[in-house]
Write an enzyme that holds these catalytic residues in place. Structure first.
Site, PDB file in Angstrom:
ATOM      1  N   ASN A 211     -32.042 -23.150  43.948  1.00 29.22           N
ATOM      2  CA  ASN A 211     -33.411 -22.982  44.431  1.00 29.22           C
ATOM      3  C   ASN A 211     -33.385 -22.021  45.611  1.00 29.22           C
ATOM      4  O   ASN A 211     -32.595 -22.203  46.543  1.00 29.22           O
ATOM      5  CB  ASN A 211     -34.003 -24.326  44.863  1.00 29.22           C
ATOM      6  CG  ASN A 211     -35.459 -24.205  45.305  1.00 29.22           C
ATOM      7  OD1 ASN A 211     -35.757 -23.674  46.364  1.00 29.22           O
ATOM      8  ND2 ASN A 211     -36.365 -24.741  44.494  1.00 29.22           N
TER       9      ASN A 211
ATOM     10  N   THR B 250     -37.647 -23.309  40.593  1.00 28.07           N
ATOM     11  CA  THR B 250     -38.707 -23.285  41.593  1.00 28.07           C
ATOM     12  C   THR B 250     -39.481 -24.589  41.515  1.00 28.07           C
ATOM     13  O   THR B 250     -39.735 -25.120  40.420  1.00 28.07           O
ATOM     14  CB  THR B 250     -39.654 -22.081  41.409  1.00 28.07           C
ATOM     15  OG1 THR B 250     -40.708 -22.167  42.375  1.00 28.07           O
ATOM     16  CG2 THR B 250     -40.241 -22.002  40.014  1.00 28.07           C
ATOM     17  N   GLU B 251     -39.823 -25.135  42.713  1.00 30.47           N
ATOM     18  CA  GLU B 251     -40.373 -26.494  42.739  1.00 30.47           C
ATOM     19  C   GLU B 251     -41.752 -26.622  42.127  1.00 30.47           C
ATOM     20  O   GLU B 251     -42.223 -27.733  41.891  1.00 30.47           O
ATOM     21  CB  GLU B 251     -40.384 -27.050  44.177  1.00 30.47           C
ATOM     22  CG  GLU B 251     -41.087 -26.223  45.204  1.00 30.47           C
ATOM     23  CD  GLU B 251     -40.107 -25.406  46.031  1.00 30.47           C
ATOM     24  OE1 GLU B 251     -40.291 -25.355  47.256  1.00 30.47           O
ATOM     25  OE2 GLU B 251     -39.174 -24.817  45.462  1.00 30.47           O
ATOM     26  N   ASN B 252     -42.415 -25.487  41.855  1.00 34.81           N
ATOM     27  CA  ASN B 252     -43.689 -25.605  41.161  1.00 34.81           C
ATOM     28  C   ASN B 252     -43.538 -25.720  39.648  1.00 34.81           C
ATOM     29  O   ASN B 252     -44.523 -25.727  38.931  1.00 34.81           O
ATOM     30  CB  ASN B 252     -44.633 -24.452  41.538  1.00 34.81           C
ATOM     31  CG  ASN B 252     -44.021 -23.088  41.363  1.00 34.81           C
ATOM     32  OD1 ASN B 252     -42.845 -22.893  41.635  1.00 34.81           O
ATOM     33  ND2 ASN B 252     -44.803 -22.137  40.907  1.00 34.81           N
TER      34      ASN B 252
ATOM     35  N   SER C 299     -40.123 -31.553  38.476  1.00 35.70           N
ATOM     36  CA  SER C 299     -39.406 -30.576  39.283  1.00 35.70           C
ATOM     37  C   SER C 299     -38.851 -31.223  40.549  1.00 35.70           C
ATOM     38  O   SER C 299     -37.696 -30.991  40.942  1.00 35.70           O
ATOM     39  CB  SER C 299     -40.339 -29.415  39.646  1.00 35.70           C
ATOM     40  OG  SER C 299     -39.645 -28.417  40.345  1.00 35.70           O
TER      41      SER C 299
END
Length: 212
Positions: free
Chosen positions: A25, A48-50, A90
């Site tokens: 990340n 990616t955390e989205n 996520s």
């Protein structure tokens, strides 16, 4: 090297240190540039955390597909095999120890590896937590990419953080334009320097340093 690293060179250095096949990340801001320097055959998969695995690099607006963005709302590419999933899934990946490396920016890092990167504590500052706390405790390795000194010359690698903490004893490596460091455990070890001597580092930092 006889001079400090530029942002591009620093990103290239970090990209080269990421083990092949890692799930990674890249934090908002300067770390996103690391994606431009990953070798196509490295097998590194960006998260990616989205809600995306298999993210590519940031692209200019004229190449943008605005359905494809990173956590900083920048347009990115998707690589073959990319996958999309719910925001909660996520974060489960982040919190569950499934990421090998995350690279984040920081306001301060302590000699023990404490991380402060979401708020300076200033009354007029806007807090920006995002997924930083989840990454700090969930990623197997937490690396920081930052300038070593503030605009007014204060060191950002410090004995103890004075800003609100993101995570304790989580950072293992610090990459800056003038030196790279291993932190935590036995203290701070200088890995290499760029445009500065070990003695100059010692004189400007308030933390004990071990030689390369």
């Amino acid at each position: 090297m006889s001079q400090p690293l530029g942002k591009d060179d620093l990103a290239r250095l970090i990209a080269g240190d990421i083990p092949d096949g890692s799930y990674v990340n890249l934090g908002i801001g300067q770390p996103t540039s690391i994606a431009h320097h990953l070798k196509p055959d490295s097998g590194v998969i960006l998260h990616t955390e989205n809600g995306m695995l298999g993210m590519g690099e940031v692209v200019p607006a004229d190449r943008a597909d605005w359905d494809l963005t990173n956590a900083g709302k920048q347009p990115v590419t998707e690589l073959p095999g990319a996958a999309y999933f719910h925001h909660a899934d996520s974060f489960a990946m982040m919190r569950g120890g499934h990421l090998d490396v995350c690279v984040m920016g920081a306001f301060q890092v302590s000699a023990a590896g404490d991380l402060a990167n979401w708020h300076t504590g200033a009354p007029d500052a806007i807090p920006a937590v995002g997924g930083a706390m989840d990454l700090a405790v969930g990623a197997k390795e937490v690396w920081v990419m930052m300038t070593l000194f503030t605009k007014t010359g204060e060191p950002k690698l410090v004995p103890e953080c004075t800003y609100p903490l993101t995570g304790k004893t989580c950072v293992t490596r610090v990459y800056t334009e003038v030196a790279t460091f291993l932190v935590g455990g036995e203290g701070v070890r200088v890995v290499n320097t760029f445009g500065i001597t070990f003695e100059e580092l010692e004189s400007r930092l308030d933390v004990p340093l071990a030689r390369p």
